[in-house]
Design an enzyme around this catalytic site. Structure first.
Site, PDB file in Angstrom:
ATOM      1  N   GLU A  38      -2.461  17.642  83.781  1.00  0.00           N
ATOM      2  CA  GLU A  38      -3.635  16.794  83.509  1.00  0.00           C
ATOM      3  C   GLU A  38      -4.827  17.730  83.211  1.00  0.00           C
ATOM      4  OE1 GLU A  38      -4.706  14.743  87.116  1.00  0.00           O
ATOM      5  OE2 GLU A  38      -6.058  13.332  86.117  1.00  0.00           O
ATOM      6  N   LYS A 108      -5.409   7.144  81.300  1.00  0.00           N
ATOM      7  CA  LYS A 108      -5.060   6.921  82.711  1.00  0.00           C
ATOM      8  C   LYS A 108      -5.597   5.577  83.204  1.00  0.00           C
ATOM      9  CE  LYS A 108      -5.305   9.589  87.071  1.00  0.00           C
ATOM     10  NZ  LYS A 108      -5.823  10.856  87.638  1.00  0.00           N
ATOM     11  N   CYS A 141      -1.063  11.749  86.839  1.00  0.00           N
ATOM     12  CA  CYS A 141      -1.338  12.037  88.249  1.00  0.00           C
ATOM     13  C   CYS A 141      -1.268  10.811  89.157  1.00  0.00           C
ATOM     14  CB  CYS A 141      -2.665  12.781  88.372  1.00  0.00           C
ATOM     15  SG  CYS A 141      -2.707  13.767  89.890  1.00  0.00           S
ATOM     16  N   VAL A 168      -3.671  16.456  94.469  1.00  0.00           N
ATOM     17  CA  VAL A 168      -4.344  16.998  95.652  1.00  0.00           C
ATOM     18  C   VAL A 168      -3.735  16.444  96.941  1.00  0.00           C
ATOM     19  CG1 VAL A 168      -6.538  17.488  94.492  1.00  0.00           C
ATOM     20  CG2 VAL A 168      -6.178  15.235  95.464  1.00  0.00           C
TER      21      VAL A 168
END
Ligand code: ACM
Length: 264
Positions: A38, A108, A141, A168
């Site tokens: 990304e 997205k 993501c 993350v």
């Protein structure tokens, strides 16, 4: 078919350096599908909308040109994330490029955390990109945590989900095993590594890019903290049969009448 990922550590705002790094990593590479992370050219941790705007592009600018050149050099389909500007809106998008052409973008749908300050949520119907007989779906993501999007792409015929990421949280790699099994498709998660400390945010990206088979086998798993590239050979025909055994077919067994159609 040879598919894989390039796990990088983008330098914030330094598109040319980030392109060069990928060029170096792909010197002798020939493949069929390469998935990049990304926002691979820009970095992720923005501190203002102005900054995001200054790094945004259309589909005929520097990131598109880089991806087309990479596609020619490697004979591959390339999927990678970029900041897409269209009219007055900015999206966290992925571009798919093949045979010297931009085939399209995926914007997205599920924005994570402060992405909601910087980007508009995706505004296009989900679609499959058919290239050289292969059906490719794209998610980005945080989309991983919404199984509906992978299911929709699989029902539309996806053989492979290309998944550019800047992860993350530590859960996605396990979840992609399930996404692959429940849809009997291959998935390629291309994550980044490194830390971005900008403004009040400090993100550590989790690496461990992963290729997962239609049976949930992990075909490739990258280190959590190293730049890494890996490719595997797969048989795409395996994704076209959704039968688990002589009684169960994952798609035909769906009981849509019992799945509530709840809308906000
Ligand atoms: C993310 O969606 N980049 C966490």
């Amino acid at each position: 078919m040879k598919i894989g990922y390039i796990q990088t550590s983008p330098i914030f705002g330094e598109k040319e350096k980030n392109f060069k790094e990928i060029e170096k990593l792909t010197n002798d590479l020939k493949a069929d599908l390469i998935v990049l992370p990304e926002l691979f050219a820009t970095g992720y941790t923005f501190i203002s909308k102005k900054e995001v705007e200054s790094l945004a592009e259309g589909t005929n600018e520097e990131t598109a040109h880089f991806m087309i050149d990479l596609s020619k050099k490697t004979n591959s389909i390339i999927v990678g994330g970029f900041i897409e500007a269209e009219n007055n809106e900015i999206f966290n998008s992925a571009m798919i490029v093949s045979n010297s052409k931009v085939l399209g973008t995926y914007r997205k749908i599920h924005l994570y955390y402060k992405e909601k300050l910087w980007f508009s949520p995706g505004n296009q119907p989900l679609r499959i990109f058919k290239v050289n007989g292969v059906n490719i779906g794209i998610i980005i993501c945080f989309d991983w945590i919404f199984p509906e999007i992978s299911r929709t792409l699989a029902l539309l015929g996806a053989d492979i989900i290309a998944h550019p990421a800047n992860l993350v949280l530590p859960y996605c790699q396990n979840a992609m095993i399930t996404r692959s099994i429940e849809n009997r498709i291959f998935t390629v998660t291309s994550n980044r590594i490194g830390e971005e400390k900008r403004g009040v945010d400090d993100f550590k990206f989790t690496g461990k890019s992963q290729i997962t088979s239609f049976k949930g086998e992990i075909l490739s798993s990258a280190p959590k903290d190293k730049i890494f590239i890996d490719f595997v050979d797969i048989d795409i025909s395996k994704t076209r049969d959704k039968k688990l055994n002589e009684f169960n077919d994952l798609f035909e067994d769906r009981r849509e009448n019992y799945y509530y159609n709840i809308r906000n």
